[in-house]
Write a protein that holds these residues in place. Structure first.
Motif, mmCIF file in Angstrom:
data_model
loop_
_atom_site.group_PDB
_atom_site.id
_atom_site.type_symbol
_atom_site.label_atom_id
_atom_site.label_comp_id
_atom_site.label_asym_id
_atom_site.label_seq_id
_atom_site.Cartn_x
_atom_site.Cartn_y
_atom_site.Cartn_z
ATOM 1 N N LEU A 23 7.221 -9.068 -1.653
ATOM 2 C CA LEU A 23 6.851 -7.834 -2.337
ATOM 3 C C LEU A 23 8.067 -7.101 -2.888
ATOM 4 O O LEU A 23 9.127 -7.075 -2.265
ATOM 5 N N VAL A 24 7.858 -6.523 -4.060
ATOM 6 C CA VAL A 24 8.858 -5.672 -4.689
ATOM 7 C C VAL A 24 8.170 -4.325 -4.872
ATOM 8 O O VAL A 24 7.012 -4.277 -5.282
ATOM 9 N N PHE A 25 8.856 -3.240 -4.556
ATOM 10 C CA PHE A 25 8.229 -1.917 -4.651
ATOM 11 C C PHE A 25 8.876 -1.078 -5.750
ATOM 12 O O PHE A 25 10.088 -1.094 -5.917
ATOM 13 N N THR A 26 8.017 -0.342 -6.494
ATOM 14 C CA THR A 26 8.582 0.680 -7.380
ATOM 15 C C THR A 26 8.184 2.031 -6.799
ATOM 16 O O THR A 26 7.086 2.205 -6.258
ATOM 17 N N ILE A 27 9.132 2.982 -6.912
ATOM 18 C CA ILE A 27 8.870 4.339 -6.408
ATOM 19 C C ILE A 27 9.036 5.331 -7.556
ATOM 20 O O ILE A 27 9.784 5.080 -8.504
ATOM 21 N N LEU A 28 8.319 6.448 -7.438
ATOM 22 C CA LEU A 28 8.358 7.471 -8.485
ATOM 23 C C LEU A 28 9.765 8.029 -8.646
ATOM 24 O O LEU A 28 10.265 8.192 -9.755
ATOM 25 N N ASN A 29 10.403 8.344 -7.531
ATOM 26 C CA ASN A 29 11.791 8.835 -7.581
ATOM 27 C C ASN A 29 12.424 8.624 -6.209
ATOM 28 O O ASN A 29 11.765 8.176 -5.266
ATOM 29 N N GLU A 30 13.682 8.975 -6.097
ATOM 30 C CA GLU A 30 14.459 8.689 -4.885
ATOM 31 C C GLU A 30 13.879 9.363 -3.634
ATOM 32 O O GLU A 30 14.119 8.915 -2.525
ATOM 33 N N ARG A 31 13.126 10.459 -3.848
ATOM 34 C CA ARG A 31 12.531 11.151 -2.703
ATOM 35 C C ARG A 31 11.652 10.229 -1.862
ATOM 36 O O ARG A 31 11.473 10.426 -0.667
ATOM 37 N N PHE A 32 11.069 9.212 -2.504
ATOM 38 C CA PHE A 32 10.129 8.325 -1.804
ATOM 39 C C PHE A 32 10.835 7.167 -1.099
ATOM 40 O O PHE A 32 10.235 6.419 -0.360
ATOM 41 N N ARG A 33 12.169 7.006 -1.376
ATOM 42 C CA ARG A 33 12.866 5.825 -0.846
ATOM 43 C C ARG A 33 12.936 5.833 0.683
ATOM 44 O O ARG A 33 12.690 4.826 1.336
ATOM 45 N N ARG A 34 13.281 6.992 1.244
ATOM 46 C CA ARG A 34 13.448 7.050 2.699
ATOM 47 C C ARG A 34 12.134 6.735 3.414
ATOM 48 O O ARG A 34 12.079 5.980 4.377
ATOM 49 N N GLU A 35 11.028 7.289 2.900
ATOM 50 C CA GLU A 35 9.698 7.043 3.463
ATOM 51 C C GLU A 35 9.379 5.539 3.412
ATOM 52 O O GLU A 35 8.928 4.953 4.390
ATOM 53 N N LEU A 36 9.655 4.937 2.264
ATOM 54 C CA LEU A 36 9.346 3.514 2.095
ATOM 55 C C LEU A 36 10.237 2.655 3.003
ATOM 56 O O LEU A 36 9.750 1.719 3.653
ATOM 57 N N ASP A 37 11.532 2.984 3.073
ATOM 58 C CA ASP A 37 12.450 2.247 3.958
ATOM 59 C C ASP A 37 11.909 2.212 5.381
ATOM 60 O O ASP A 37 11.930 1.184 6.049
ATOM 61 N N LYS A 38 11.396 3.377 5.807
ATOM 62 C CA LYS A 38 10.859 3.501 7.168
ATOM 63 C C LYS A 38 9.639 2.591 7.325
ATOM 64 O O LYS A 38 9.507 1.843 8.294
ATOM 65 N N LEU A 39 8.756 2.619 6.330
ATOM 66 C CA LEU A 39 7.523 1.827 6.391
ATOM 67 C C LEU A 39 7.800 0.325 6.361
ATOM 68 O O LEU A 39 7.105 -0.458 7.024
ATOM 69 N N LEU A 40 8.819 -0.083 5.607
ATOM 70 C CA LEU A 40 9.080 -1.521 5.432
ATOM 71 C C LEU A 40 9.344 -2.218 6.764
ATOM 72 O O LEU A 40 9.075 -3.416 6.907
ATOM 73 N N GLY A 41 9.857 -1.451 7.733
ATOM 74 C CA GLY A 41 10.100 -2.006 9.064
ATOM 75 C C GLY A 41 8.821 -2.517 9.719
ATOM 76 O O GLY A 41 8.866 -3.354 10.623
ATOM 77 N N GLU A 42 7.668 -2.029 9.283
ATOM 78 C CA GLU A 42 6.381 -2.451 9.887
ATOM 79 C C GLU A 42 5.886 -3.789 9.347
ATOM 80 O O GLU A 42 4.933 -4.353 9.871
ATOM 81 N N LEU A 43 6.507 -4.283 8.277
ATOM 82 C CA LEU A 43 6.026 -5.532 7.672
ATOM 83 C C LEU A 43 6.724 -6.746 8.275
ATOM 84 O O LEU A 43 7.809 -6.646 8.843
#
Ligand code: 0WD
Length: 255
Positions: free
Chosen positions: A34-54
Protein backbone atom coordinates in the motif's frame (compact mmCIF):
# COMPACT_ATOMS: atom_id res chain seq x y z
CA UNK A 1 -8.24 -13.88 -2.46
CA UNK A 2 -4.51 -13.16 -2.49
CA UNK A 3 -3.15 -9.72 -3.45
CA UNK A 4 0.55 -10.41 -2.95
CA UNK A 5 2.59 -8.58 -5.58
CA UNK A 6 -0.14 -5.96 -6.11
CA UNK A 7 0.30 -2.27 -5.23
CA UNK A 8 -2.60 0.05 -4.41
CA UNK A 9 -2.75 3.76 -3.64
CA UNK A 10 -5.03 4.67 -0.72
CA UNK A 11 -6.26 8.27 -0.68
CA UNK A 12 -8.24 9.65 2.28
CA UNK A 13 -7.03 8.22 5.58
CA UNK A 14 -7.74 10.94 8.14
CA UNK A 15 -7.76 8.68 11.23
CA UNK A 16 -8.53 5.14 12.39
CA UNK A 17 -12.25 5.55 11.74
CA UNK A 18 -11.75 6.48 8.08
CA UNK A 19 -13.28 4.17 5.50
CA UNK A 20 -9.93 4.34 3.68
CA UNK A 21 -8.30 2.86 6.78
CA UNK A 22 -10.83 -0.01 6.79
CA UNK A 23 -9.85 -0.69 3.18
CA UNK A 24 -6.15 -0.47 4.06
CA UNK A 25 -6.61 -3.11 6.78
CA UNK A 26 -8.52 -5.41 4.43
CA UNK A 27 -5.94 -5.03 1.62
CA UNK A 28 -3.01 -5.48 4.02
CA UNK A 29 -4.54 -8.75 5.27
CA UNK A 30 -4.64 -9.96 1.66
CA UNK A 31 -0.92 -9.26 1.18
CA UNK A 32 -1.10 -6.11 -0.97
CA UNK A 33 1.51 -3.38 -0.86
CA UNK A 34 0.00 0.00 0.00
CA UNK A 35 0.96 3.57 -0.76
CA UNK A 36 -0.85 6.35 1.11
CA UNK A 37 -1.63 9.91 0.10
CA UNK A 38 -2.46 12.45 2.80
CA UNK A 39 -4.16 15.83 2.54
CA UNK A 40 -1.29 17.60 4.30
CA UNK A 41 1.53 17.00 6.78
CA UNK A 42 -0.88 17.25 9.73
CA UNK A 43 -2.13 13.75 8.87
CA UNK A 44 1.35 12.16 8.67
CA UNK A 45 1.84 11.56 12.39
CA UNK A 46 -1.61 9.94 12.72
CA UNK A 47 -0.93 7.68 9.74
CA UNK A 48 2.58 6.75 10.97
CA UNK A 49 0.99 5.63 14.22
CA UNK A 50 -1.68 3.58 12.42
CA UNK A 51 0.78 1.89 10.05
CA UNK A 52 2.25 0.02 13.02
CA UNK A 53 -1.03 -1.97 13.18
CA UNK A 54 -0.57 -3.45 9.69
CA UNK A 55 1.28 -6.66 8.82
CA UNK A 56 3.11 -5.37 5.76
CA UNK A 57 5.71 -2.65 5.60
CA UNK A 58 4.01 0.19 3.74
CA UNK A 59 6.41 3.08 3.88
CA UNK A 60 5.45 5.37 0.98
CA UNK A 61 3.37 8.35 2.13
CA UNK A 62 2.87 11.23 -0.28
CA UNK A 63 1.20 14.59 0.35
CA UNK A 64 -1.63 15.17 -2.14
CA UNK A 65 -4.26 17.89 -1.83
CA UNK A 66 -6.64 17.06 -4.70
CA UNK A 67 -7.54 20.73 -5.20
CA UNK A 68 -4.00 21.30 -6.47
CA UNK A 69 -3.42 19.94 -10.01
CA UNK A 70 0.38 20.23 -9.81
CA UNK A 71 0.39 18.32 -6.54
CA UNK A 72 -1.74 15.50 -7.95
CA UNK A 73 0.56 15.24 -10.98
CA UNK A 74 3.70 15.31 -8.83
CA UNK A 75 2.26 12.75 -6.37
CA UNK A 76 1.53 10.14 -9.01
CA UNK A 77 4.90 10.79 -10.68
CA UNK A 78 6.63 10.17 -7.36
CA UNK A 79 4.50 7.08 -6.67
CA UNK A 80 5.30 5.75 -10.17
CA UNK A 81 9.03 6.21 -9.62
CA UNK A 82 8.98 4.65 -6.16
CA UNK A 83 6.76 1.65 -7.01
CA UNK A 84 7.48 0.99 -10.69
CA UNK A 85 3.70 0.95 -11.36
CA UNK A 86 0.44 0.51 -9.47
CA UNK A 87 -2.53 -1.85 -9.77
CA UNK A 88 -5.23 0.44 -8.44
CA UNK A 89 -6.36 3.48 -6.50
CA UNK A 90 -8.92 3.95 -3.74
CA UNK A 91 -10.30 7.50 -3.82
CA UNK A 92 -12.02 8.01 -0.42
CA UNK A 93 -12.10 11.79 -0.37
CA UNK A 94 -14.93 14.24 0.11
CA UNK A 95 -15.58 17.62 1.66
CA UNK A 96 -18.47 19.99 2.32
CA UNK A 97 -18.68 22.80 4.85
CA UNK A 98 -20.67 21.99 8.01
CA UNK A 99 -23.11 24.81 7.27
CA UNK A 100 -24.03 23.17 3.97
CA UNK A 101 -24.82 19.85 5.68
CA UNK A 102 -27.83 21.03 7.63
CA UNK A 103 -31.02 22.90 6.81
CA UNK A 104 -32.27 23.46 3.28
CA UNK A 105 -30.42 22.91 -0.01
CA UNK A 106 -31.64 26.27 -1.37
CA UNK A 107 -29.35 27.96 1.17
CA UNK A 108 -26.22 26.41 -0.39
CA UNK A 109 -23.65 29.09 -1.20
CA UNK A 110 -21.94 29.30 -4.60
CA UNK A 111 -18.58 28.94 -2.87
CA UNK A 112 -19.78 25.92 -0.86
CA UNK A 113 -21.13 24.27 -4.00
CA UNK A 114 -17.90 24.81 -5.94
CA UNK A 115 -15.79 23.49 -3.08
CA UNK A 116 -17.88 20.38 -2.50
CA UNK A 117 -18.06 19.50 -6.20
CA UNK A 118 -14.37 20.21 -6.72
CA UNK A 119 -13.04 18.09 -3.83
CA UNK A 120 -15.69 15.37 -3.84
CA UNK A 121 -16.35 14.84 -7.58
CA UNK A 122 -13.88 16.56 -9.92
CA UNK A 123 -10.97 15.14 -7.93
CA UNK A 124 -11.76 11.63 -9.24
CA UNK A 125 -11.18 12.85 -12.81
CA UNK A 126 -7.84 14.50 -12.11
CA UNK A 127 -6.69 11.54 -10.00
CA UNK A 128 -7.64 9.19 -12.86
CA UNK A 129 -5.77 11.37 -15.35
CA UNK A 130 -2.46 10.93 -13.55
CA UNK A 131 -3.08 7.46 -12.07
CA UNK A 132 -3.63 5.98 -15.54
CA UNK A 133 -0.08 6.97 -16.57
CA UNK A 134 1.45 4.64 -13.95
CA UNK A 135 -1.19 1.89 -13.96
CA UNK A 136 -0.15 -1.71 -14.64
CA UNK A 137 -2.21 -3.91 -16.99
CA UNK A 138 -5.73 -4.50 -15.63
CA UNK A 139 -5.77 -1.55 -13.21
CA UNK A 140 -8.76 -0.57 -11.12
CA UNK A 141 -10.00 2.70 -9.63
CA UNK A 142 -12.57 2.70 -6.82
CA UNK A 143 -14.33 5.67 -5.24
CA UNK A 144 -16.73 6.05 -2.31
CA UNK A 145 -20.29 7.27 -2.63
CA UNK A 146 -23.54 7.40 -0.64
CA UNK A 147 -27.25 6.85 -1.28
CA UNK A 148 -27.79 10.62 -0.93
CA UNK A 149 -26.42 10.87 -4.48
CA UNK A 150 -29.43 8.88 -5.78
CA UNK A 151 -32.17 10.14 -3.45
CA UNK A 152 -32.97 13.36 -1.63
CA UNK A 153 -32.01 12.76 2.01
CA UNK A 154 -32.37 15.30 4.84
CA UNK A 155 -29.23 17.40 5.50
CA UNK A 156 -26.98 15.67 2.92
CA UNK A 157 -27.72 18.56 0.53
CA UNK A 158 -24.76 19.67 -1.63
CA UNK A 159 -22.89 16.47 -0.82
CA UNK A 160 -25.73 14.51 -2.44
CA UNK A 161 -25.37 16.65 -5.56
CA UNK A 162 -21.60 16.05 -5.47
CA UNK A 163 -22.14 12.28 -5.11
CA UNK A 164 -24.51 12.31 -8.12
CA UNK A 165 -21.73 14.00 -10.12
CA UNK A 166 -19.23 11.51 -8.75
CA UNK A 167 -21.36 8.50 -9.74
CA UNK A 168 -21.83 9.93 -13.21
CA UNK A 169 -18.07 10.53 -13.38
CA UNK A 170 -17.57 6.84 -12.59
CA UNK A 171 -19.57 5.94 -15.71
CA UNK A 172 -17.78 8.45 -17.98
CA UNK A 173 -14.36 7.46 -16.64
CA UNK A 174 -15.21 3.78 -17.08
CA UNK A 175 -16.02 4.53 -20.72
CA UNK A 176 -12.90 6.66 -21.19
CA UNK A 177 -10.41 4.30 -19.52
CA UNK A 178 -12.01 1.02 -20.57
CA UNK A 179 -9.97 0.93 -23.77
CA UNK A 180 -6.81 1.03 -21.68
CA UNK A 181 -8.10 -1.91 -19.66
CA UNK A 182 -8.66 0.23 -16.57
CA UNK A 183 -11.89 -0.27 -14.60
CA UNK A 184 -13.67 2.43 -12.58
CA UNK A 185 -16.31 1.64 -9.92
CA UNK A 186 -17.87 3.07 -6.79
CA UNK A 187 -18.86 1.56 -3.47
CA UNK A 188 -22.00 3.11 -2.02
CA UNK A 189 -21.49 2.61 1.70
CA UNK A 190 -24.14 2.72 4.39
CA UNK A 191 -23.64 5.38 7.06
CA UNK A 192 -20.56 4.90 9.26
CA UNK A 193 -19.41 7.18 12.08
CA UNK A 194 -16.26 9.00 10.86
CA UNK A 195 -14.78 12.50 10.99
CA UNK A 196 -16.59 13.48 7.77
CA UNK A 197 -19.97 11.94 8.60
CA UNK A 198 -20.02 13.66 11.99
CA UNK A 199 -20.54 16.91 10.06
CA UNK A 200 -23.85 15.65 8.62
CA UNK A 201 -26.81 17.00 10.61
CA UNK A 202 -28.72 14.43 12.74
CA UNK A 203 -26.42 11.55 11.73
CA UNK A 204 -27.60 9.50 14.73
CA UNK A 205 -31.10 9.13 13.34
CA UNK A 206 -29.70 7.98 9.96
CA UNK A 207 -27.87 5.12 11.74
CA UNK A 208 -31.04 4.24 13.70
CA UNK A 209 -33.16 4.17 10.54
CA UNK A 210 -30.83 1.52 9.01
CA UNK A 211 -31.08 -0.65 12.13
CA UNK A 212 -34.85 -0.49 11.97
CA UNK A 213 -35.49 -0.75 8.23
CA UNK A 214 -32.55 -2.31 6.33
CA UNK A 215 -32.97 -6.00 5.45
CA UNK A 216 -29.96 -6.94 7.63
CA UNK A 217 -31.29 -4.79 10.54
CA UNK A 218 -27.83 -3.44 11.39
CA UNK A 219 -25.26 -0.96 10.17
CA UNK A 220 -22.15 -1.90 8.18
CA UNK A 221 -18.58 -1.22 9.33
CA UNK A 222 -15.33 -0.07 7.71
CA UNK A 223 -14.01 -3.62 7.27
CA UNK A 224 -17.11 -4.78 5.37
CA UNK A 225 -16.76 -1.77 3.07
CA UNK A 226 -13.00 -2.38 2.85
CA UNK A 227 -13.49 -6.00 1.82
CA UNK A 228 -15.73 -4.89 -1.05
CA UNK A 229 -13.18 -2.25 -2.07
CA UNK A 230 -10.56 -5.04 -2.11
CA UNK A 231 -12.82 -7.14 -4.35
CA UNK A 232 -13.29 -4.24 -6.79
CA UNK A 233 -9.55 -3.49 -6.81
CA UNK A 234 -8.72 -7.16 -7.44
CA UNK A 235 -8.99 -9.18 -10.63
CA UNK A 236 -11.91 -11.12 -9.06
CA UNK A 237 -14.04 -8.24 -10.36
CA UNK A 238 -12.32 -8.11 -13.78
CA UNK A 239 -15.65 -7.94 -15.67
CA UNK A 240 -17.13 -5.10 -13.62
CA UNK A 241 -16.79 -1.44 -14.57
CA UNK A 242 -18.94 1.71 -14.33
CA UNK A 243 -20.80 0.10 -11.42
CA UNK A 244 -22.07 1.48 -8.11
CA UNK A 245 -22.06 -1.39 -5.62
CA UNK A 246 -24.07 -0.90 -2.42
CA UNK A 247 -22.60 -2.07 0.89
CA UNK A 248 -25.43 -0.86 3.10
CA UNK A 249 -27.18 -3.88 4.69
CA UNK A 250 -29.53 -3.76 1.69
CA UNK A 251 -31.12 -0.45 2.73
CA UNK A 252 -31.20 0.91 -0.84
CA UNK A 253 -33.75 -1.71 -1.97
CA UNK A 254 -36.35 -0.49 0.53
CA UNK A 255 -39.27 1.68 -0.57
O1 0WD B 1 -21.00 7.37 6.47
C1 0WD B 1 -19.93 7.57 5.92
N1 0WD B 1 -18.85 7.84 6.64
C2 0WD B 1 -19.85 7.46 4.42
C3 0WD B 1 -18.79 7.99 3.75
C4 0WD B 1 -20.96 6.78 3.72
C5 0WD B 1 -20.76 6.68 2.29
C6 0WD B 1 -19.70 7.26 1.67
N2 0WD B 1 -18.72 7.90 2.40
C7 0WD B 1 -17.61 8.49 1.67
C8 0WD B 1 -17.30 9.93 1.95
O2 0WD B 1 -18.21 10.80 1.31
C9 0WD B 1 -15.91 10.03 1.37
O3 0WD B 1 -15.98 10.13 -0.04
O4 0WD B 1 -16.42 7.81 1.97
C10 0WD B 1 -15.32 8.67 1.73
C11 0WD B 1 -14.43 8.66 2.96
O5 0WD B 1 -15.11 9.29 4.02
P1 0WD B 1 -14.93 8.95 5.56
O6 0WD B 1 -14.02 7.81 5.74
O7 0WD B 1 -16.28 8.92 6.14
O8 0WD B 1 -14.30 10.32 6.11
P2 0WD B 1 -12.88 10.79 6.68
O9 0WD B 1 -12.29 9.77 7.59
O10 0WD B 1 -13.12 12.16 7.26
O11 0WD B 1 -11.98 10.91 5.40
C12 0WD B 1 -12.22 11.79 4.33
C13 0WD B 1 -10.93 12.49 4.02
C14 0WD B 1 -10.58 13.78 4.74
O12 0WD B 1 -10.71 13.83 5.99
P3 0WD B 1 -11.19 15.26 6.66
O13 0WD B 1 -11.99 14.75 7.80
O14 0WD B 1 -9.94 15.94 7.01
O15 0WD B 1 -12.04 16.04 5.66
O16 0WD B 1 -10.84 13.06 2.74
C15 0WD B 1 -9.62 13.76 2.71
C16 0WD B 1 -9.21 14.03 4.12
O17 0WD B 1 -8.18 13.19 4.53
N3 0WD B 1 -9.70 15.04 2.03
C17 0WD B 1 -8.81 15.39 1.09
N4 0WD B 1 -7.78 14.72 0.56
C18 0WD B 1 -7.05 15.35 -0.38
N5 0WD B 1 -7.33 16.59 -0.81
C19 0WD B 1 -9.17 16.69 0.69
C20 0WD B 1 -8.37 17.29 -0.30
N6 0WD B 1 -8.60 18.54 -0.73
N7 0WD B 1 -10.26 17.08 1.42
C21 0WD B 1 -10.57 16.07 2.23
Amino acid sequence: MNLEGKTFVIMGVANKRSIAWGAARALDQLGAKLVFTILNERFRRELDKLLGELEGNHDIIVECDVTNDEQVEASFKEIGEKTGGIDGVLHAIAFAGKDELQGGYSETTREGFKNALDISAYSLAVVSKYAKTIMNEGGSIVTMTYLGGERAMPNYNVMGVAKAALESSVRYLALDLGESGIRVNAVSAGPIRTLSSSAVGDFKSILKEIEERAPLKRNVDQIEVGNTVAFLLSSFSSGITGEVLHVDSGYHIMA
